[in-house]
Write an enzyme that holds these catalytic residues in place. Structure first.
Site, PDB file in Angstrom:
ATOM      1  N   ARG A 127       0.844  -1.206   0.000  1.00 42.71           N
ATOM      2  CA  ARG A 127       0.000   0.000   0.000  1.00 42.71           C
ATOM      3  C   ARG A 127       0.873   1.248   0.000  1.00 42.71           C
ATOM      4  NH1 ARG A 127      -3.134  -0.172   4.956  1.00 42.71           N
ATOM      5  NH2 ARG A 127      -1.616  -1.689   5.642  1.00 42.71           N
ATOM      6  N   VAL A 172      13.124 -17.197  14.133  1.00 47.44           N
ATOM      7  CA  VAL A 172      12.808 -18.008  15.317  1.00 47.44           C
ATOM      8  C   VAL A 172      13.019 -17.189  16.585  1.00 47.44           C
ATOM      9  CG1 VAL A 172      13.336 -20.128  16.586  1.00 47.44           C
ATOM     10  CG2 VAL A 172      13.576 -20.090  14.099  1.00 47.44           C
ATOM     11  N   LYS A 189       9.048 -23.162  13.533  1.00 48.96           N
ATOM     12  CA  LYS A 189      10.279 -22.815  14.259  1.00 48.96           C
ATOM     13  C   LYS A 189      11.014 -24.089  14.680  1.00 48.96           C
ATOM     14  CE  LYS A 189       8.216 -18.477  15.780  1.00 48.96           C
ATOM     15  NZ  LYS A 189       7.313 -17.868  16.769  1.00 48.96           N
TER      16      LYS A 189
HETATM   17  N1  HSE Z   1       2.749 -15.100  16.676  1.00 49.41           N
HETATM   18  C1  HSE Z   1       4.033 -15.445  17.187  1.00 49.41           C
HETATM   19  C2  HSE Z   1       3.969 -15.563  18.691  1.00 49.41           C
HETATM   20  C3  HSE Z   1       5.104 -14.475  16.840  1.00 49.41           C
HETATM   21  O1  HSE Z   1       2.936 -15.383  19.302  1.00 49.41           O
HETATM   22  O2  HSE Z   1       5.001 -15.868  19.274  1.00 49.41           O
HETATM   23  C4  HSE Z   1       5.582 -14.624  15.442  1.00 49.41           C
HETATM   24  O3  HSE Z   1       6.202 -15.853  15.244  1.00 49.41           O
END
Ligand code: HSE
Length: 433
Positions: free
Chosen positions: A49, A134, A207
């Site tokens: 955007r 990660v 991860k």
């Molecule tokens: N949504 C993820 C969390 C962060 O709650 O840790 C991004 O990987």
């Protein structure tokens, strides 16, 4: 000696993380120059955007044509923070083809198809760094890839999703139910409007795949990771855990098999003793516990998400990649030389906490114990509580010694067939002992 010609950086994505990367590049420009040995210049920012006002970014740098940006030929480093599989994958491989190194925060892509990216980086003699993929700001990839490169990692046990840790922490400390805790996580901005990726464990599984691949020098893909989320965790599970001196966490667990011939990677809720360092990881924090032959036990702790912490990891990679660039070198690439296969969940060996609703009459305990024995699963403790409601049922909680997951599954299947077992209320693995 300081080089005056700046290194050019293309930023793909300018959301929560990208805007922080741009801000820190501007505010820390002198320090970055000194640390790298040359100035770094933001040469273009690809966004979806373009009309959105982006404070601190020269509007002349904004483009919607990410492909043209990575193909420019004068870009030294592409920073990819758009996420998802496509167009990110094509943009990254195109960046390598046009001479750039890449810093990415894209866990989904690395877990799904890291091999394509590694191979493209190798083919073109460029760097692929992804510390931010990660656990946000927590240094993990670099310690595993570099600091522990001379050691042998046997196990990685981590809380790598902040949203689910927040939810479980609220269920534990405030006695909230799952839905109530999820609502709170949403209100505080931890959980997305669609929280599936977090609560069903997809985010943590991506991860885990990345960590397992790096820790064991082999290829681990998202599909190799056994995944269970936290949506079935109940207040009763948390109460049971408390009675055992434990709490419940969503864990990513990557292990080398005892015979060293394979590895496993899994994500599921598990009970861990309160004495384990991961038990004290509260709210939306992340922490990863690494066990290595020579180093022993290490713990990495910190904020695992958010614009600023994730940008910190991106900037660290940016500095490293720029230094490599100036030295005409590259950092570590993919290391998958062990080629260790990834075993299925059935081969994981751990302990279990099983809650059963059973008929409260003579011989039931013996029947249940026999089923465990027939499947080679040794019982550690049993706790039975008759119900006050006089319905002739009792709650039976069995905690086992270590046993293969396949043996436990067989046990549970057989238990379900017993007339005296009215229901299997919950099964939870016990880790970290
Ligand atoms: N949504 C993820 C969390 C962060 O709650 O840790 C991004 O990987």
């Amino acid at each position: 000696m300081m080089r005056t010609r700046p290194l050019k950086v293309a930023l793909l994505g300018c959301g929560v993380v990208g805007s922080e990367v741009a801000r820190i590049m501007a505010t820390h420009a002198d320090d970055l120059t000194a640390r790298i040995g040359a100035p770094v210049e933001l040469a273009g920012v690809a966004v979806r955007r373009p009309s959105k006002v982006r404070e601190g970014i020269d509007p002349a740098l904004i483009t919607t044509d990410a492909t043209a940006l990575v193909k420019r030929g004068d870009i030294d480093v592409v920073v990819e923070v758009i996420g998802g599989i496509e167009p990110a994958r094509t943009l990254i491989t195109t960046a390598f083809e046009h001479g750039a190194s890449v810093v990415s925060a894209n866990k989904a892509l690395l877990a799904e198809d890291g091999t394509t990216l590694y191979e493209a980086a190798e083919r073109h003699g460029r760097d692929l760094y992804f510390e931010a993929a990660v656990a946000g700001a927590i240094p993990l990839i670099r310690p595993l890839r570099e600091s522990l490169a001379g050691d042998k990692v046997n196990r990685v046990l981590g809380i790598v999703n902040g949203t689910t840790n927040f939810i479980l922490d609220r269920m534990d400390s405030a006695g909230s139910g799952y839905s109530e805790a999820l609502d709170e996580a949403t209100a505080l901005g931890y959980a997305e409007a669609d929280p599936t990726a977090d609560v069903e464990g997809f985010d943590a599984a991506a991860k885990a795949a990345i960590l397992a691949g790096i820790a064991f020098h082999t290829r681990v893909r998202l599909d190799d990771v056994h995944r269970e989320g936290i949506t079935e965790v109940t207040s009763a599970d948390l109460a049971s855990a408390k009675q055992m001196g434990c709490t419940v966490k969503l864990l990513a667990i990557c292990e080398r098999a005892a015979d060293g011939r394979s590895v496993t990677a899994r994500v599921h809720p598990a009970m861990i003793p309160l004495s384990h360092p991961l038990a004290s990881v509260r709210e939306a924090y992340n922490a990863v516990f690494v066990e290595a032959d020579a180093a022993g036990r290490l713990m990495f702790y910190g904020p695992g998400a958010g614009g600023s912490p994730t940008a910190s990891a991106v900037l660290g990679d940016l500095v490293a990649v720029c230094r490599n660039r100036l030295n005409g070198a590259t950092g570590p690439g993919e290391s998958a030389y062990t080629g260790l296969p990834v075993s299925g969940m059935g081969e994981v060996v751990t302990r279990y906490h099983i809650s059963l609703d059973v008929a409260d009459k003579p011989g039931v305990l013996a029947q249940v114990a026999t089923v465990f024995a027939e499947h080679g699963v040794s019982i550690d403790t049993v706790r039975q509580k008759g119900r006050q409601d006089g319905d002739g049922e009792a709650s039976l909680v069995v905690v086992t010694h270590r046993a293969p997951d396949a043996a436990l599954s067989g046990t549970v299947e057989a238990l379900r067939k017993l007339d005296t077992v009215r229901g299997v209320a919950s099964i939870m693995r016990v880790e970290g002992e």
